[in-house]
Design an enzyme around this catalytic site. Structure first.
Site, PDB file in Angstrom:
ATOM      1  N   ILE A 183       0.841  -1.185   0.000  1.00 59.22           N
ATOM      2  CA  ILE A 183       0.000   0.000   0.000  1.00 59.22           C
ATOM      3  C   ILE A 183       0.887   1.249   0.000  1.00 59.22           C
ATOM      4  CG2 ILE A 183      -1.859   1.197   1.220  1.00 59.22           C
ATOM      5  CD1 ILE A 183      -2.483  -1.653  -0.055  1.00 59.22           C
ATOM      6  N   GLU A 184       0.883   1.940  -1.136  1.00 62.77           N
ATOM      7  CA  GLU A 184       1.745   3.111  -1.288  1.00 62.77           C
ATOM      8  C   GLU A 184       0.929   4.371  -1.501  1.00 62.77           C
ATOM      9  OE1 GLU A 184       5.107   2.482  -3.830  1.00 62.77           O
ATOM     10  OE2 GLU A 184       5.222   0.353  -3.354  1.00 62.77           O
ATOM     11  N   ALA A 185      -0.400   4.231  -1.486  1.00 62.03           N
ATOM     12  CA  ALA A 185      -1.298   5.385  -1.587  1.00 62.03           C
ATOM     13  C   ALA A 185      -2.321   5.243  -0.464  1.00 62.03           C
ATOM     14  CB  ALA A 185      -1.995   5.389  -2.945  1.00 62.03           C
TER      15      ALA A 185
END
Ligand SMILES: *[C@@H]1O[C@H](CO)[C@@H](O)[C@H](O)[C@H]1NC(C)=O
Length: 298
Positions: A146-148
């Site tokens: 999860i990068e957003a």
């Protein structure tokens, strides 16, 4: 043999054993990286992470993206089922990664998290659905890249997924946070303490990744991670070639003989590589596994 004669031999054995242990690799974002079956039969990897489910949550219809490998909307990714099963029969665990650097994903509530968990269970894990994108094969677990989003309700998603382990086959939970601790998107999920493997991205992050000039900041960050997060084991996430990331590549000999000895301990699991394509081009895993450190080089 006297103790003072044994000690050098013992040290030599320890150094010689400084291979990378388990290797996890991302597969799916480059059509030219070879098949999933070949990736697993290479014998290089313990974990293969399918990248990515790029769209999910907030009422959206989930979208699987495996680049040029197959077209989920046309149903052609179901052919991967036999590859997945062949991986598993060789002892390689196969996970589905949620998120990635580019995608449309977020969770709007605890109910939304539960509905995504149910979707994953029915479509990729032990449940059933008429539209399983990868066919009948039952994946070993779910990876959180999860990068957003702000990360809200991803702790709920982790707990909901873990609940399914009670229905038979264990559902592994893994995560790929960025190395600055705490991660901006994954911290609430990781604080559940229920993840099996955490592969920390020590690349594209100059503030915490290893650099040959100074190993100290890197070791400090690694120790922060393993002391603040509860997980079965932690992996050093790296680019598999200089071209695989903007920064953070570590040449094989330096990795095996300098970096890994500094972080090996009970919580160390191995290395994670981005990604199979660059690993093929650079022969990184095979080289790393073949290295034996000699005293003159350390
Ligand atoms: C990759 O590295 C291994 C280990 O050093 C070596 O045996 C193999 O020949 C290499 N493969 C290629 C294609 O260079």
């Amino acid at each position: 043999m006297a103790t003072n004669q044994l000690l050098p031999l013992l040290l030599l054995a320890l150094v010689a054993g400084s291979h990378a242990d388990s290797i996890a690799v991302y597969w799916g974002q480059n059509g030219n990286e070879g098949t999933l079956a070949d990736t697993c039969s290479s014998g290089l990897y313990a974990y293969v992470i399918l990248a990515f489910l790029t769209t999910f949550g907030n009422g959206q219809t989930p979208v699987l993206n495996l680049a040029g490998h197959c077209d989920p909307s046309a149903g052609t990714c179901t052919s991967l089922s036999s590859d997945i099963q062949s991986c598993q029969s060789q002892g390689v665990k196969v996970f589905l990664s949620l998120g990635g650097a580019v995608g449309s994903y977020s969770l709007s509530s605890a109910e939304d998290a539960q509905s995504v968990a149910n979707y994953l269970w029915d479509n990729f894990l032990g449940g059933s659905s008429s539209s399983r994108p990868l066919g009948d094969a039952v994946l070993d677990g779910i990876d959180f890249d999860i990068e957003a989003t702000n990360g809200d309700f991803f702790d709920d998603l982790a707990k909901d997924l873990a609940q399914f382990s009670s229905q038979g086959k264990k559902v592994y939970l893994t995560a790929a946070p960025q190395c600055p601790y705490p991660d901006a998107h994954l911290n609430t999920a990781l604080q559940t303490g229920i993840f099996d493997y955490v592969w920390i991205q020590f690349y594209n992050n100059p503030s915490c990744q290893y650099s040959s000039g100074s190993i100290d900041d890197f070791i400090r960050e690694w120790n922060t991670w393993i002391s603040r997060v509860t997980a079965t084991s932690f992996f050093l996430g790296l680019p598999a070639s200089p071209a695989a990331a903007g920064s953070g590549y570590i040449p094989p000999y330096e990795l095996v003989c300098r970096v890994l000895p500094a972080i090996k301990g009970p919580k160390y699991g191995g290395i994670m590589l981005w990604n199979r394509y660059y690993d093929v081009i650079n022969n990184y895993s095979a080289t790393v596994k073949s290295i034996v450190c000699t005293a003159s080089h350390t």
